[in-house]
Design a protein around this motif. Structure first.
Motif, PDB file in Angstrom:
ATOM      1  N   ARG A  97       0.816  -1.216   0.000  1.00  0.00           N
ATOM      2  CA  ARG A  97       0.000   0.000   0.000  1.00  0.00           C
ATOM      3  C   ARG A  97       0.849   1.265   0.000  1.00  0.00           C
ATOM      4  NH1 ARG A  97      -2.377  -4.095   0.774  1.00  0.00           N
ATOM      5  NH2 ARG A  97      -4.612  -4.365   0.339  1.00  0.00           N
ATOM      6  N   GLY A  98       2.126   1.106  -0.189  1.00  0.00           N
ATOM      7  CA  GLY A  98       2.992   2.251  -0.414  1.00  0.00           C
ATOM      8  C   GLY A  98       3.552   2.904   0.830  1.00  0.00           C
ATOM      9  N   LEU A  99       3.430   2.273   1.998  1.00  0.00           N
ATOM     10  CA  LEU A  99       4.016   2.864   3.199  1.00  0.00           C
ATOM     11  C   LEU A  99       5.529   2.825   3.103  1.00  0.00           C
ATOM     12  CD1 LEU A  99       3.134   4.092   5.949  1.00  0.00           C
ATOM     13  CD2 LEU A  99       3.536   1.833   6.961  1.00  0.00           C
ATOM     14  N   ALA A 100       6.184   3.903   3.497  1.00  0.00           N
ATOM     15  CA  ALA A 100       7.641   4.007   3.404  1.00  0.00           C
ATOM     16  C   ALA A 100       8.319   2.878   4.184  1.00  0.00           C
ATOM     17  CB  ALA A 100       8.102   5.355   3.932  1.00  0.00           C
ATOM     18  N   PRO A 101       9.434   2.330   3.652  1.00  0.00           N
ATOM     19  CA  PRO A 101      10.102   1.207   4.303  1.00  0.00           C
ATOM     20  C   PRO A 101      10.463   1.463   5.763  1.00  0.00           C
ATOM     21  CG  PRO A 101      10.976   1.510   2.110  1.00  0.00           C
ATOM     22  CD  PRO A 101      10.066   2.679   2.365  1.00  0.00           C
ATOM     23  N   GLU A 102      10.920   2.688   6.100  1.00  0.00           N
ATOM     24  CA  GLU A 102      11.298   2.954   7.485  1.00  0.00           C
ATOM     25  C   GLU A 102      10.083   2.922   8.415  1.00  0.00           C
ATOM     26  OE1 GLU A 102      10.941   7.011   5.375  1.00  0.00           O
ATOM     27  OE2 GLU A 102      11.712   4.992   4.928  1.00  0.00           O
ATOM     28  N   LYS A 103       8.909   3.254   7.885  1.00  0.00           N
ATOM     29  CA  LYS A 103       7.694   3.168   8.701  1.00  0.00           C
ATOM     30  C   LYS A 103       7.211   1.721   8.809  1.00  0.00           C
ATOM     31  CE  LYS A 103       6.040   7.878   7.979  1.00  0.00           C
ATOM     32  NZ  LYS A 103       4.875   8.736   7.603  1.00  0.00           N
ATOM     33  N   VAL A 104       7.347   0.978   7.726  1.00  0.00           N
ATOM     34  CA  VAL A 104       6.998  -0.444   7.773  1.00  0.00           C
ATOM     35  C   VAL A 104       7.845  -1.148   8.821  1.00  0.00           C
ATOM     36  CG1 VAL A 104       7.039  -2.604   6.477  1.00  0.00           C
ATOM     37  CG2 VAL A 104       6.208  -0.517   5.379  1.00  0.00           C
ATOM     38  N   GLU A 105       9.113  -0.775   8.894  1.00  0.00           N
ATOM     39  CA  GLU A 105      10.013  -1.418   9.869  1.00  0.00           C
ATOM     40  C   GLU A 105       9.554  -1.165  11.300  1.00  0.00           C
ATOM     41  OE1 GLU A 105      14.773  -1.736  10.982  1.00  0.00           O
ATOM     42  OE2 GLU A 105      14.080  -0.198   9.593  1.00  0.00           O
ATOM     43  N   VAL A 106       9.059   0.032  11.591  1.00  0.00           N
ATOM     44  CA  VAL A 106       8.568   0.334  12.931  1.00  0.00           C
ATOM     45  C   VAL A 106       7.375  -0.572  13.275  1.00  0.00           C
ATOM     46  CG1 VAL A 106       7.489   2.084  14.402  1.00  0.00           C
ATOM     47  CG2 VAL A 106       9.386   2.709  12.898  1.00  0.00           C
ATOM     48  N   VAL A 107       6.458  -0.720  12.333  1.00  0.00           N
ATOM     49  CA  VAL A 107       5.288  -1.569  12.582  1.00  0.00           C
ATOM     50  C   VAL A 107       5.727  -3.024  12.736  1.00  0.00           C
ATOM     51  CG1 VAL A 107       3.068  -2.367  11.681  1.00  0.00           C
ATOM     52  CG2 VAL A 107       3.752   0.030  11.375  1.00  0.00           C
ATOM     53  N   TRP A 108       6.658  -3.471  11.900  1.00  0.00           N
ATOM     54  CA  TRP A 108       7.160  -4.846  12.029  1.00  0.00           C
ATOM     55  C   TRP A 108       7.745  -5.075  13.426  1.00  0.00           C
ATOM     56  CZ3 TRP A 108      11.212  -7.873  13.349  1.00  0.00           C
ATOM     57  CH2 TRP A 108      11.192  -9.211  12.924  1.00  0.00           C
ATOM     58  N   ASP A 109       8.571  -4.150  13.876  1.00  0.00           N
ATOM     59  CA  ASP A 109       9.168  -4.287  15.201  1.00  0.00           C
ATOM     60  C   ASP A 109       8.094  -4.313  16.291  1.00  0.00           C
ATOM     61  OD1 ASP A 109      11.725  -4.351  14.171  1.00  0.00           O
ATOM     62  OD2 ASP A 109      12.238  -2.299  14.749  1.00  0.00           O
ATOM     63  N   ALA A 110       7.101  -3.454  16.170  1.00  0.00           N
ATOM     64  CA  ALA A 110       6.048  -3.396  17.192  1.00  0.00           C
ATOM     65  C   ALA A 110       5.322  -4.725  17.302  1.00  0.00           C
ATOM     66  CB  ALA A 110       5.053  -2.281  16.855  1.00  0.00           C
ATOM     67  N   ILE A 111       5.050  -5.351  16.175  1.00  0.00           N
ATOM     68  CA  ILE A 111       4.324  -6.626  16.197  1.00  0.00           C
ATOM     69  C   ILE A 111       5.242  -7.762  16.627  1.00  0.00           C
ATOM     70  CG2 ILE A 111       3.062  -8.269  14.765  1.00  0.00           C
ATOM     71  CD1 ILE A 111       2.138  -5.873  13.060  1.00  0.00           C
ATOM     72  N   ALA A 112       6.437  -7.820  16.070  1.00  0.00           N
ATOM     73  CA  ALA A 112       7.354  -8.917  16.376  1.00  0.00           C
ATOM     74  C   ALA A 112       7.792  -8.921  17.833  1.00  0.00           C
ATOM     75  CB  ALA A 112       8.582  -8.837  15.468  1.00  0.00           C
ATOM     76  N   LEU A 113       7.793  -7.739  18.468  1.00  0.00           N
ATOM     77  CA  LEU A 113       8.267  -7.639  19.855  1.00  0.00           C
ATOM     78  C   LEU A 113       7.136  -7.585  20.879  1.00  0.00           C
ATOM     79  CD1 LEU A 113      11.157  -5.034  19.433  1.00  0.00           C
ATOM     80  CD2 LEU A 113      11.399  -7.479  19.935  1.00  0.00           C
ATOM     81  N   HIS A 114       5.891  -7.702  20.447  1.00  0.00           N
ATOM     82  CA  HIS A 114       4.818  -7.413  21.403  1.00  0.00           C
ATOM     83  C   HIS A 114       4.682  -8.451  22.509  1.00  0.00           C
ATOM     84  CE1 HIS A 114       2.012 -10.096  19.105  1.00  0.00           C
ATOM     85  NE2 HIS A 114       1.333 -10.126  20.237  1.00  0.00           N
ATOM     86  N   LEU A 115       5.323  -9.612  22.363  1.00  0.00           N
ATOM     87  CA  LEU A 115       5.331 -10.600  23.443  1.00  0.00           C
ATOM     88  C   LEU A 115       6.540 -10.448  24.361  1.00  0.00           C
ATOM     89  CD1 LEU A 115       4.280 -13.858  21.532  1.00  0.00           C
ATOM     90  CD2 LEU A 115       2.816 -12.203  22.706  1.00  0.00           C
ATOM     91  N   VAL A 116       7.453  -9.540  24.010  1.00  0.00           N
ATOM     92  CA  VAL A 116       8.709  -9.401  24.767  1.00  0.00           C
ATOM     93  C   VAL A 116       8.661  -8.060  25.489  1.00  0.00           C
ATOM     94  CG1 VAL A 116      11.214  -9.681  24.658  1.00  0.00           C
ATOM     95  CG2 VAL A 116       9.778 -10.644  22.845  1.00  0.00           C
ATOM     96  N   HIS A 117       7.926  -8.008  26.556  1.00  0.00           N
ATOM     97  CA  HIS A 117       7.577  -6.757  27.231  1.00  0.00           C
ATOM     98  C   HIS A 117       8.806  -5.931  27.600  1.00  0.00           C
ATOM     99  CE1 HIS A 117       6.410  -4.204  30.673  1.00  0.00           C
ATOM    100  NE2 HIS A 117       5.229  -4.153  30.089  1.00  0.00           N
ATOM    101  N   ASP A 118       9.792  -6.539  28.233  1.00  0.00           N
ATOM    102  CA  ASP A 118      10.935  -5.772  28.744  1.00  0.00           C
ATOM    103  C   ASP A 118      11.752  -5.130  27.634  1.00  0.00           C
ATOM    104  OD1 ASP A 118      10.165  -6.476  31.258  1.00  0.00           O
ATOM    105  OD2 ASP A 118      11.708  -7.996  31.572  1.00  0.00           O
ATOM    106  N   ILE A 119      11.801  -5.760  26.470  1.00  0.00           N
ATOM    107  CA  ILE A 119      12.529  -5.172  25.346  1.00  0.00           C
ATOM    108  C   ILE A 119      11.666  -4.137  24.642  1.00  0.00           C
ATOM    109  CG2 ILE A 119      13.582  -5.637  23.105  1.00  0.00           C
ATOM    110  CD1 ILE A 119      14.425  -8.370  24.187  1.00  0.00           C
ATOM    111  N   ALA A 120      10.433  -4.487  24.348  1.00  0.00           N
ATOM    112  CA  ALA A 120       9.552  -3.563  23.624  1.00  0.00           C
ATOM    113  C   ALA A 120       9.401  -2.244  24.366  1.00  0.00           C
ATOM    114  CB  ALA A 120       8.189  -4.207  23.402  1.00  0.00           C
ATOM    115  N   CYS A 121       9.331  -2.307  25.691  1.00  0.00           N
ATOM    116  CA  CYS A 121       9.095  -1.083  26.467  1.00  0.00           C
ATOM    117  C   CYS A 121      10.298  -0.158  26.491  1.00  0.00           C
ATOM    118  CB  CYS A 121       8.659  -1.445  27.892  1.00  0.00           C
ATOM    119  SG  CYS A 121       6.973  -2.075  27.948  1.00  0.00           S
ATOM    120  N   ARG A 122      11.443  -0.606  25.992  1.00  0.00           N
ATOM    121  CA  ARG A 122      12.611   0.259  25.897  1.00  0.00           C
ATOM    122  C   ARG A 122      12.776   0.841  24.492  1.00  0.00           C
ATOM    123  NH1 ARG A 122      17.405  -2.440  29.464  1.00  0.00           N
ATOM    124  NH2 ARG A 122      18.333  -0.417  28.962  1.00  0.00           N
ATOM    125  N   LYS A 123      11.823   0.535  23.626  1.00  0.00           N
ATOM    126  CA  LYS A 123      11.861   1.046  22.263  1.00  0.00           C
ATOM    127  C   LYS A 123      11.023   2.313  22.146  1.00  0.00           C
ATOM    128  CE  LYS A 123      14.316  -2.318  20.395  1.00  0.00           C
ATOM    129  NZ  LYS A 123      15.595  -2.063  19.685  1.00  0.00           N
TER     130      LYS A 123
END
Length: 226
Positions: A97-123
């Motif tokens: 849908r044309g979202l910029a790669p750097e923004k896609v990466e943020v969403v990827w990280d948010a989803i991939a890390l959502h089970l890892v509370h201690d790491i995600a909360c430092r992002k």
């Protein structure tokens, strides 16, 4: 008619399309949980002084929240843990849908890390608030929020046994594909709790095929000389 018109959701074209996409592929209980994740994550962020649109990209936070459990949908059921499958599907969908790669990466990280509370909360907030909102919605932790707000959210997005539905979806995937629930992961622990399956011990996993790395080792002390 917009069923969420009274809720403080971003209404950019991409956000609205993400709502339609998630709602079309997810169980309604999981979809409602994903939407509540944003509404609670954003408010908890505001309580910490984080202002949407100023301290973080509100659309990216919303995309991370509403898409964070795509891995539990039929099109998201791949060959990895559901959090990684969901992150990959979301990234592909957003890229097309044309979202910029750097923004896609943020969403990827948010989803991939959502089970890892201690790491995600430092992002960055777009990542941290997904984890915080999801955990809060499932009753894991967090301060009391105004009853008027939570009541309005839950009325528009009924709970429908979300925690149980999420557990059952994770276990069902792993029953069909055991590699999606590796030992010591959250999916693996849920499978263990539901099925009673036992996992290999640390020693089982770290002994090589041609050696015994524990031979002669004394716990709490130094191994004797060879």
């Amino acid at each position: 008619m917009d069923p969420y018109r009274d809720l403080p959701l971003p209404r950019t074209p991409l956000a609205l399309e993400a709502i339609r996409f998630a709602r079309s592929v997810e169980d309604v209980s999981i979809f409602n949980h994903s939407m509540r994740t944003y509404l609670y994550g954003r408010l908890l962020g505001e309580q910490r002084g984080l202002r949407p649109g100023h301290d973080y990209d509100d659309e990216l936070l919303f995309l991370g929240c509403v898409l964070h459990d795509l891995g539990l949908s039929e099109p998201g059921d791949g060959e990895q843990r559901f959090d990684l499958d969901g992150a990959d599907l979301a990234a592909d969908w957003l890229t097309r849908r044309g979202l910029a790669p750097e923004k896609v990466e943020v969403v990827w990280d948010a989803i991939a890390l959502h089970l890892v509370h201690d790491i995600a909360c430092r992002k960055r907030p777009e990542i941290a608030l997904v984890t915080i909102g999801a955990g809060y919605d499932l009753g894991l932790a967090g301060p009391a929020l105004p009853a008027e707000y939570t009541g309005r959210v839950d009325a528009a997005l009924p709970r429908l046994h979300a925690a149980a539905v999420l557990r059952d979806a994770i276990v069902a995937q792993a029953t069909a594909k055991p590699h999606k629930a590796p030992p010591f992961s959250l999916p693996g622990e849920l499978v263990r709790q539901v099925t009673g399956r036992s996992w290999p011990t640390w020693r089982d996993m770290t002994n090589g095929a041609d050696w015994d790395g524990y031979a002669g080792h004394r716990t709490g002390g130094t191994a004797p000389p060879a």
